[in-house]
Design a protein around this motif. Structure first.
Motif, PDB file in Angstrom:
ATOM      1  N   GLU A   4       0.817  -1.208   0.000  1.00 41.46           N
ATOM      2  CA  GLU A   4       0.000   0.000   0.000  1.00 41.46           C
ATOM      3  C   GLU A   4       0.855   1.265   0.000  1.00 41.46           C
ATOM      4  O   GLU A   4       0.327   2.382   0.041  1.00 41.46           O
ATOM      5  CB  GLU A   4      -0.940  -0.012   1.212  1.00 41.46           C
ATOM      6  N   LEU A   5       2.158   1.088  -0.041  1.00 36.03           N
ATOM      7  CA  LEU A   5       3.076   2.225  -0.062  1.00 36.03           C
ATOM      8  C   LEU A   5       3.760   2.312  -1.418  1.00 36.03           C
ATOM      9  O   LEU A   5       3.902   1.312  -2.124  1.00 36.03           O
ATOM     10  CB  LEU A   5       4.139   2.064   1.033  1.00 36.03           C
ATOM     11  N   HIS A 139      13.337   5.172  -0.759  1.00 38.94           N
ATOM     12  CA  HIS A 139      12.535   6.123  -0.003  1.00 38.94           C
ATOM     13  C   HIS A 139      11.084   5.671  -0.074  1.00 38.94           C
ATOM     14  O   HIS A 139      10.680   4.998  -1.031  1.00 38.94           O
ATOM     15  CB  HIS A 139      12.616   7.525  -0.627  1.00 38.94           C
ATOM     16  N   ILE A 140      10.300   6.051   0.916  1.00 44.10           N
ATOM     17  CA  ILE A 140       8.850   5.902   0.825  1.00 44.10           C
ATOM     18  C   ILE A 140       8.295   7.239   0.352  1.00 44.10           C
ATOM     19  O   ILE A 140       8.599   8.283   0.942  1.00 44.10           O
ATOM     20  CB  ILE A 140       8.243   5.538   2.190  1.00 44.10           C
ATOM     21  N   GLN A 145       5.988   9.456   7.432  1.00 46.84           N
ATOM     22  CA  GLN A 145       4.606   9.670   7.850  1.00 46.84           C
ATOM     23  C   GLN A 145       3.650   8.823   7.032  1.00 46.84           C
ATOM     24  O   GLN A 145       2.604   8.374   7.525  1.00 46.84           O
ATOM     25  CB  GLN A 145       4.232  11.157   7.723  1.00 46.84           C
ATOM     26  N   ALA A 146       4.003   8.574   5.765  1.00 45.48           N
ATOM     27  CA  ALA A 146       3.156   7.729   4.925  1.00 45.48           C
ATOM     28  C   ALA A 146       3.083   6.312   5.488  1.00 45.48           C
ATOM     29  O   ALA A 146       2.034   5.657   5.431  1.00 45.48           O
ATOM     30  CB  ALA A 146       3.691   7.705   3.496  1.00 45.48           C
ATOM     31  N   LEU A 147       4.198   5.832   6.034  1.00 43.34           N
ATOM     32  CA  LEU A 147       4.213   4.511   6.664  1.00 43.34           C
ATOM     33  C   LEU A 147       3.352   4.504   7.920  1.00 43.34           C
ATOM     34  O   LEU A 147       2.554   3.586   8.134  1.00 43.34           O
ATOM     35  CB  LEU A 147       5.652   4.113   7.000  1.00 43.34           C
ATOM     36  N   SER A 148       3.494   5.539   8.743  1.00 42.51           N
ATOM     37  CA  SER A 148       2.680   5.630   9.959  1.00 42.51           C
ATOM     38  C   SER A 148       1.197   5.665   9.612  1.00 42.51           C
ATOM     39  O   SER A 148       0.378   4.992  10.250  1.00 42.51           O
ATOM     40  CB  SER A 148       3.064   6.884  10.753  1.00 42.51           C
TER      41      SER A 148
END
Length: 228
Positions: A4-5, A139-140, A145-148
């Motif tokens: 989902e990332l 990198h994400i 924050q996208a992971l959180s």
């Protein structure tokens, strides 16, 4: 949440700029890295090849002996592992190179690992360099924050609850079983299972009353698998 990332592969490891003395960008690729280093430091060609061969040979032996836990580890079978496991990154760079600028170009990750090269174990440095060269750094998109956000969404979608600014103050244990978690909001949350993300030492000495922790757990905390 991995799928989902959006992951962005990094083309380069980093760029080093030192006034007008050095400006070099190291690619995240073994062959390209060698090309860039040899173009910038042609007099160090022999050392560059020695360094790459040592980095790869050493860490591949670490993987077999230490990570995969080969039961038949010996100096004869893993000579690089035994010769370099205790050496510092600085000593290895000094062994391969004479030009201080190529040593500088290859050592910025010490600041990421938090220990200067004279104290940084070569095994830790090699693990990072090998991983980034072979498996690439990413990198994400959107940053950490996208992971959180993805983790929180997954928990909520699964019927869970997330609390912010709320510390776990105590893991309540009774008759040898976990019974609840008490929070800084003074909430009492009944549960039979806890996944603790703080250190084992803090979990068993601060979150649980010491007399309620099995003695064998303290024996485990005294030492685990012997490292390099």
């Amino acid at each position: 949440v991995i799928n989902e990332l959006e992951w962005v592969e990094m083309e380069n490891l980093y760029r080093v700029v030192l006034s007008d003395r050095l400006d070099i960008t190291l690619p995240a690729d073994k062959e390209k890295l060698v090309e860039v280093l040899e173009a910038e430091f042609p007099e160090e060609k022999a050392g560059i090849n020695k360094y790459i061969d040592l980095l790869y040979g050493f860490f591949e032996q670490v993987i077999q002996a230490f990570i995969l836990k080969d039961p038949q580890v010996s100096k004869e079978k893993y000579p690089l592992y035994f010769n370099y496991a205790f050496k510092s990154t600085e000593k290895v760079l000094d062994e391969c190179f004479t030009n201080p600028f190529i040593k500088l170009a290859l050592s910025p990750y010490w600041s990421y690992m938090g220990v200067p090269t004279r104290h940084l174990a070569f095994v830790d440095y090699a693990a990072l360099m090998y991983s980034y060269l072979e498996w690439k750094p990413y990198h994400i998109k959107g940053g950490s924050q996208a992971l959180s956000n993805a983790l929180v969404k997954k928990i909520l979608d699964s019927g869970g609850e997330v609390r912010f600014n709320c510390a776990a103050e105590e893991i309540v244990v009774d008759e040898g079983e976990v019974r609840a978690v008490r929070t800084s909001w003074d909430d009492y949350l009944p549960t039979n299972y806890v996944v603790s993300n703080v250190s084992s030492i803090m979990t068993y000495t601060e979150l649980i009353e010491a007399e309620l922790v099995p003695e064998k757990q303290f024996d485990i905390l005294k030492g685990s698998t012997i490292g390099v």
